[in-house]
Scaffold this active site. Structure first.
Site, PDB file in Angstrom:
ATOM      1  N   ASP A 211     -27.527 -49.313 -33.397  1.00  0.00           N
ATOM      2  CA  ASP A 211     -28.132 -49.639 -32.105  1.00  0.00           C
ATOM      3  C   ASP A 211     -29.267 -50.653 -32.209  1.00  0.00           C
ATOM      4  OD1 ASP A 211     -26.455 -47.871 -30.808  1.00  0.00           O
ATOM      5  OD2 ASP A 211     -27.898 -46.230 -30.753  1.00  0.00           O
TER       6      ASP A 211
ATOM      7  N   GLU B 221     -34.727 -36.912 -39.925  1.00  0.00           N
ATOM      8  CA  GLU B 221     -35.969 -37.675 -40.047  1.00  0.00           C
ATOM      9  C   GLU B 221     -36.974 -37.259 -38.977  1.00  0.00           C
ATOM     10  OE1 GLU B 221     -33.628 -41.672 -41.690  1.00  0.00           O
ATOM     11  OE2 GLU B 221     -34.525 -41.649 -39.686  1.00  0.00           O
TER      12      GLU B 221
END
Length: 201
Positions: free
Chosen positions: A53, A117
């Site tokens: 993205d 993350e």
């Protein structure tokens, strides 16, 4: 002294110089490698993103901007080398960082890596700066692909909690069809720099 004697003196001397030069170059290369390794082991800010993205847009631009400002960012394609264990290197980068930037995009929450993350940054008490790029905070939820791939219900709970935390954090919003990329990058870099300065106080 005869010419042949001179040649016998000169040739070994040249060989000696070559050996010294080779030794020096070897030491210089080893020192450079050590410096690169030391630099790579120090992180100021961790950039969490979905590569498909945003890697070629805001994430890549932000990485370059931060480096120009003297900040040490962690970005997977820049900070990892062949042979690195992915989770080990990412986890180390997050632990070393003081600030985390989560660049939310339409497919961010479909990635186990991204949500891992995010969860680590939240659990580690990092200063979190969310960027909502082409997605609203209310639209963020654990994706079906992640639900199917998660190793345990505990992991899914971690991801959901981290997303809730991000939704409740003031961030930057951006519409790629109308927005100005350089402005977003500059604003984000300035926020990161301010957070790092505050962390030193």
């Amino acid at each position: 002294m005869s010419a042949s004697a001179m040649r016998r003196v000169v040739v070994p001397r040249r060989a000696s110089v070559s050996r010294v030069l080779a030794d020096y170059q070897g030491m210089a290369a080893a020192a450079a490698a050590t410096t690169r390794k030391a630099a790579a082991s120090t992180v100021d800010v961790f950039l969490s993103h979905r590569g498909v993205d945003t890697k070629s847009t805001v994430t890549g631009l932000l990485y370059d901007k931060l480096v120009q400002m003297g900040v040490r960012p962690f970005l997977d394609c820049q900070s990892m080398e062949p042979g690195d264990k992915i989770y080990e290197r990412i986890d180390a980068g997050i632990r070393q960082s003081r600030v985390g930037v989560a660049i939310f995009s339409p497919r961010y929450c479909d990635s186990v890596f991204c949500l891992h993350e995010l969860a680590m940054m939240v659990e580690g008490g990092k200063k979190l700066i969310p960027i909502f790029c082409d997605v609203k905070p209310s639209e963020l939820a654990v994706g079906s692909a992640v639900s199917a791939a998660a190793e345990s219900p505990e992991d899914l709970a971690r991801y959901a909690k981290a997303i809730r935390e991000a939704k409740l954090t003031v961030g930057l919003t951006f519409d790629s069809k109308k927005g100005d990329w350089p402005d977003l990058v500059s604003r984000t870099a300035n926020v990161v720099l301010k957070c790092l300065q505050q962390a030193k106080l």
